[in-house]
Design an enzyme around this catalytic site. Structure first.
Site, PDB file in Angstrom:
ATOM      1  N   ARG A   1       0.836  -1.193   0.000  1.00 36.94           N
ATOM      2  CA  ARG A   1       0.000   0.000   0.000  1.00 36.94           C
ATOM      3  C   ARG A   1       0.876   1.250   0.000  1.00 36.94           C
ATOM      4  O   ARG A   1       1.829   1.353   0.755  1.00 36.94           O
ATOM      5  CB  ARG A   1      -0.922   0.009   1.223  1.00 36.94           C
ATOM      6  CG  ARG A   1      -2.205  -0.782   0.991  1.00 36.94           C
ATOM      7  CD  ARG A   1      -3.197  -0.621   2.119  1.00 36.94           C
ATOM      8  NE  ARG A   1      -2.819  -1.366   3.292  1.00 36.94           N
ATOM      9  CZ  ARG A   1      -2.466  -0.820   4.446  1.00 36.94           C
ATOM     10  NH1 ARG A   1      -2.450   0.504   4.590  1.00 36.94           N
ATOM     11  NH2 ARG A   1      -2.145  -1.569   5.463  1.00 36.94           N
TER      12      ARG A   1
ATOM     13  N   LYS B   1      -9.558  -2.509   1.023  1.00 41.19           N
ATOM     14  CA  LYS B   1      -9.157  -1.391   1.864  1.00 41.19           C
ATOM     15  C   LYS B   1      -9.657  -0.037   1.346  1.00 41.19           C
ATOM     16  O   LYS B   1      -9.617   0.955   2.054  1.00 41.19           O
ATOM     17  CB  LYS B   1      -7.628  -1.388   2.020  1.00 41.19           C
ATOM     18  CG  LYS B   1      -7.068  -2.645   2.709  1.00 41.19           C
ATOM     19  CD  LYS B   1      -7.735  -2.911   4.037  1.00 41.19           C
ATOM     20  CE  LYS B   1      -6.882  -3.591   5.093  1.00 41.19           C
ATOM     21  NZ  LYS B   1      -6.845  -5.043   5.139  1.00 41.19           N
TER      22      LYS B   1
ATOM     23  N   CYS C   1       0.108  -8.513  11.021  1.00 43.73           N
ATOM     24  CA  CYS C   1       0.319  -8.753  12.444  1.00 43.73           C
ATOM     25  C   CYS C   1      -0.510  -9.917  12.970  1.00 43.73           C
ATOM     26  O   CYS C   1      -0.712 -10.042  14.179  1.00 43.73           O
ATOM     27  CB  CYS C   1       0.031  -7.488  13.237  1.00 43.73           C
ATOM     28  SG  CYS C   1       1.149  -6.148  12.809  1.00 43.73           S
TER      29      CYS C   1
HETATM   30  N1  LIG Z   1       6.614 -14.306  15.433  1.00 41.28           N
HETATM   31  C1  LIG Z   1       5.361 -14.495  15.082  1.00 41.28           C
HETATM   32  N2  LIG Z   1       4.975 -14.230  13.812  1.00 41.28           N
HETATM   33  C2  LIG Z   1       3.678 -14.402  13.489  1.00 41.28           C
HETATM   34  C3  LIG Z   1       2.725 -14.862  14.435  1.00 41.28           C
HETATM   35  N3  LIG Z   1       1.515 -14.913  13.820  1.00 41.28           N
HETATM   36  C4  LIG Z   1       1.710 -14.506  12.550  1.00 41.28           C
HETATM   37  N4  LIG Z   1       3.000 -14.205  12.333  1.00 41.28           N
HETATM   38  C5  LIG Z   1       3.594 -13.731  11.086  1.00 41.28           C
HETATM   39  O1  LIG Z   1       3.071 -12.459  10.790  1.00 41.28           O
HETATM   40  C6  LIG Z   1       2.907 -12.305   9.387  1.00 41.28           C
HETATM   41  C7  LIG Z   1       1.550 -11.782   9.025  1.00 41.28           C
HETATM   42  O2  LIG Z   1       0.542 -12.631   9.487  1.00 41.28           O
HETATM   43  P1  LIG Z   1      -0.951 -12.567   8.918  1.00 41.28           P
HETATM   44  O3  LIG Z   1      -1.744 -13.474   9.777  1.00 41.28           O
HETATM   45  O4  LIG Z   1      -0.975 -12.870   7.471  1.00 41.28           O
HETATM   46  O5  LIG Z   1      -1.323 -11.030   9.161  1.00 41.28           O
HETATM   47  P2  LIG Z   1      -2.560 -10.130   8.708  1.00 41.28           P
HETATM   48  O6  LIG Z   1      -2.072  -9.234   7.615  1.00 41.28           O
HETATM   49  O7  LIG Z   1      -2.935  -9.357   9.936  1.00 41.28           O
HETATM   50  O8  LIG Z   1      -3.657 -11.032   8.254  1.00 41.28           O
HETATM   51  C8  LIG Z   1       3.216 -13.635   8.741  1.00 41.28           C
HETATM   52  O9  LIG Z   1       4.488 -13.564   8.161  1.00 41.28           O
HETATM   53  C9  LIG Z   1       3.192 -14.599   9.906  1.00 41.28           C
HETATM   54  O10 LIG Z   1       4.078 -15.664   9.724  1.00 41.28           O
HETATM   55  C10 LIG Z   1       3.184 -15.176  15.759  1.00 41.28           C
HETATM   56  O11 LIG Z   1       2.413 -15.606  16.629  1.00 41.28           O
HETATM   57  N5  LIG Z   1       4.485 -14.971  16.022  1.00 41.28           N
HETATM   58  C1  LIG Z   2      -4.672  -6.076   2.001  1.00 39.40           C
HETATM   59  C2  LIG Z   2      -4.112  -5.718   3.108  1.00 39.40           C
HETATM   60  O1  LIG Z   2      -4.502  -6.342   4.260  1.00 39.40           O
HETATM   61  P1  LIG Z   2      -3.859  -7.171   5.476  1.00 39.40           P
HETATM   62  O2  LIG Z   2      -2.360  -7.080   5.405  1.00 39.40           O
HETATM   63  O3  LIG Z   2      -4.437  -6.519   6.674  1.00 39.40           O
HETATM   64  O4  LIG Z   2      -4.292  -8.610   5.321  1.00 39.40           O
HETATM   65  C3  LIG Z   2      -3.139  -4.632   3.099  1.00 39.40           C
HETATM   66  O5  LIG Z   2      -2.772  -4.162   4.162  1.00 39.40           O
HETATM   67  O6  LIG Z   2      -2.703  -4.227   2.021  1.00 39.40           O
END
Ligand SMILES: Nc1nc2c(ncn2[C@@H]2O[C@H](COP(=O)(O)OP(=O)(O)O)[C@@H](O)[C@H]2O)c(=O)[nH]1
Ligand SMILES: C=C(OP(=O)(O)O)C(=O)O
Ligand SMILES: [Mn+2]
EC number: 4.1.1.32
Length: 622
Positions: A86, A229, A272
């Protein structure tokens, strides 16, 4: 000229008839205006039919925006090397004179509209333009918001078919009643790799008043997929005006004892852990990114805005993410973006198995050690590389909850971010306002590769929503605090932190530990376990966690680990309160209640420090 008349002259008869079947002059006017401005060679109107969806899918390949992979249903799409996340700097909220939206980029509405219309003039010349209809939220429900997308990218249209519920019939049904959102996208001129060429003219402009988002000269999904988004900025504003919540939250079912089903939402900034939390194999996913929450007869009811996942692929491995792994290795309809491809197979960073030393990736032909123009080594896949797939492909999806017209009752709401040194892994708020203020409004998180710019910088990110906040933060928080008053049954509020580190920078938790925090929160929602009262909320008792670690993960959880993870770090908490308070004092128009709650927290921390010192073992509070 009359818009319908114009469209009749401009479109092929078959396409025109599809438009004429929708009785909505505002829609006709919008389509006529932007088809004329973008000036495509051809227009295709998508109905809800399988043929139309197939057409879009086929075009994505014919136009070279996607390439088929070896496995049936799989394709790969590349975004430009400098178009992988983004673009916050070139995303702007267009505001009428006198309107103030702090923290995000804003621009005078008239000026922004003029600029974007200039950039978009003839931008789709020689290309095919897709007109697509979708709805946010379940169809024909209190959550439904119709939306129309214009795009000259078959990849964007294809992604939306995977991610959103079809809306052509809804537009027909609603006719003039449809209060719809509008998205106009063009990838602009493409280079030989079929990626956007004129990145310097990349713009994402959000017109609140017209409920229209313009996106030009970019392809990355976070910048282009209108209903994700981009729509989010518009729905946040509607929610605040209408008294409900539109949130950057996953929605999942946590399975309690004796078949009890408890639904949780979770707001964490991009990258995250939303998707990985909602995907825990033995729980059930309803959504992984965007949730609408409304009050219904005194209950907070939530629904997934989407029906698919645009998930981060880096780190997905068979051990931690068995379900995603399985889905990605089965013949489902999946778009892989910005991954490494070799012999028709996709590979990504940290996938837990050996991967090839060369192939094709987001930089073109790739080999191990290849450097970019800035001299940085290019990893096999981009950190923000993603997969796009419908929730139907997941054996752990709660499809009934997904389509429930009244949504599901929310038992708990979780806030979390990347925090190396302050928050314990899980804690519960004393009440709604305490949670909203000290967990939601006080959220900070380290920046990630989901946005362009430096990573790892601790940043204020209330409710994980700051990048998308299209209204004044004070009005947004007031709406949140007010929302409680409509509720007879209030969700409990929790905060999690998966990213605590020790002095040497090592993680204090394993990726799957979150499964235990979820089970604990589920028990707390129903009052099934006690907790320890600390100055910053309730935390779990060691014995309860020990038992859950054994039951859920078959792991022995040591007292030492517990003590390290749940130590209350008073100096860090106090410093955080100071940072947060200052931010809110400076911005103005903040509910007074927020400052009172922060002050209360500070006093409790100071008292505890008097008694026990700076770093307080959880056992001290028992
Ligand atoms: N160290 C650590 N990394 C994590 C954990 N959970 C997720 N991640 C990492 O954080 C990144 C983003 O996770 P994701 O679930 O796709 O995030 P989203 O964008 O909020 O949906 C990935 O690279 C995961 O491997 C955790 O409990 N510990
Ligand atoms: C599509 C997105 O969502 P997220 O990383 O929260 O899954 C983004 O941030 O570009
Ligand atoms: Mn995600």
């Amino acid at each position: 000229m009359d818009p319908l008349e114009y469209l009749k002259n401009r479109l092929e008869p078959e396409q025109f008839e599809k438009i004429r079947a929708i009785d909505n002059p505002e829609l006709h006017e919008f389509l006529a205006k932007y088809i004329d401005l973008l000036n495509p060679a051809k227009v295709f109107v998508c109905t809800d039919s399988k043929e139309d969806e197939d057409y879009v899918r086929r075009k994505a390949i014919e136009y070279g925006e996607e390439k088929p992979l070896a496995m049936e249903g799989h394709t790969v799409h590349y975004d430009g090397y400098y178009d992988q996340a983004r673009d916050k700097a070139r995303t702007k909220i267009l505001v009428p004179k006198g309107v103030e939206v702090p923290f995000v980029n804003t621009m005078d509405r008239e000026e922004g509209l003029r600029e974007i219309h200039e950039i978009m003039k003839d931008i789709a010349k020689g290309k095919e333009l897709f007109v697509c209809f979708f709805v946010l939220g379940p169809k024909n429900s209190i959550f439904t918001i119709p939306a129309v997308q214009l795009t000259d990218s078959a990849y964007v249209a294809h992604s939306e078919f995977i991610l959103y519920r079809k809306g052509y019939e809804e537009f027909k049904r609603l006719g003039r009643e449809a209060k719809f959102l509008k998205f106009v996208h063009s990838a602009g001129e493409l280079d030989e790799r079929k990626t956007s060429k004129n990145i310097d003219k990349r713009r994402i402009y959000i017109d609140l008043e017209g409920e229209t988002v313009y996106s030009a000269n970019t392809q990355y999904g976070g910048n282009t997929i209108g209903l994700k988004k981009l729509a989010f900025r518009l729905t946040i504003r509607r929610a605040v005006q209408e008294g409900w919540l539109s949130e950057h939250m996953f929605l999942m079912r946590v399975n309690g004892p004796n078949g009890r089903k408890t639904y949780f939402t979770g707001a964490y900034p991009s990258m995250c852990g939303k998707t990985s939390t909602a995907m825990i194999p033995w729980e059930n996913i309803v959504g992984d990114d965007l949730t609408f929450i409304v009050d219904m007869k005194g209950e907070a009811r939530g629904a997934n805005v989407e029906k698919g996942v645009f998930g981060i692929i880096q780190g997905v491995n068979p051990e931690d993410d068995p379900i995603i792994w399985q889905v990605l290795h089965s013949p489902n309809e999946i778009i892989f973006s910005n991954v490494l491809v070799k012999d028709g197979k996709p590979y990504w960073n940290d996938m837990g198995i050996p991967i090839p030393d060369e192939g094709e990736n987001h930089s073109g032909k790739w080999w191990k050690g290849k450097k970019d123009a800035e001299g940085n080594e290019i990893p096999p896949s981009h950190k923000n590389a993603r997969f796009t797939v419908s929730l139907e492909a997941f054996p752990n999806a709660d499809l009934e909850a997904l389509e429930a017209p009244c949504g599901v009752r929310i038992g708990g709401m979780i806030f979390g971010g990347r925090d190396k040194d302050t928050w314990p892994p899980v804690r519960e708020a004393f009440d709604w306002a305490h949670g909203v203020v000290t967990m939601g409004a006080a959220l900070e998180s380290e920046t990630t590769a989901a946005t362009l710019g430096k990573e790892g910088v601790r940043t204020f990110n209330p409710m994980a929503i700051l990048d998308f906040l299209s209204v004044h933060i004070g009005d947004y928080l007031r709406n949140y605090l007010e929302f409680e008053k409509k509720l007879r049954i209030k969700p409990k509020i929790f905060a999690v932190n998966y990213f605590l580190r020790d002095e040497n920078g090592n993680w204090l938790n394993h990726k799957l530990d979150k499964a235990v925090w979820l089970k604990w929160m589920e028990l707390r929602v129903h009052g099934d376990v006690d907790a320890i009262k600390t100055p910053v909320g309730y935390i779990p008792k060691y014995e309860d966690l020990k038992k859950l670690f054994k039951e859920v993960l078959n792991k022995d959880y040591s007292r030492e680990d517990y003590e390290k993870q749940f130590t209350i770090r008073v100096p860090e908490f106090l410093a955080k309160i100071e940072r947060i308070e200052k931010i809110y004092r400076d911005v103005g128009n903040i509910p007074e209640e927020l400052f009172k709650i922060l002050e209360g927290e500070k006093q409790r921390l100071l008292e505890a420090r008097e008694k026990y010192g700076d770093y307080i073992s959880p056992f001290q509070f028992e």
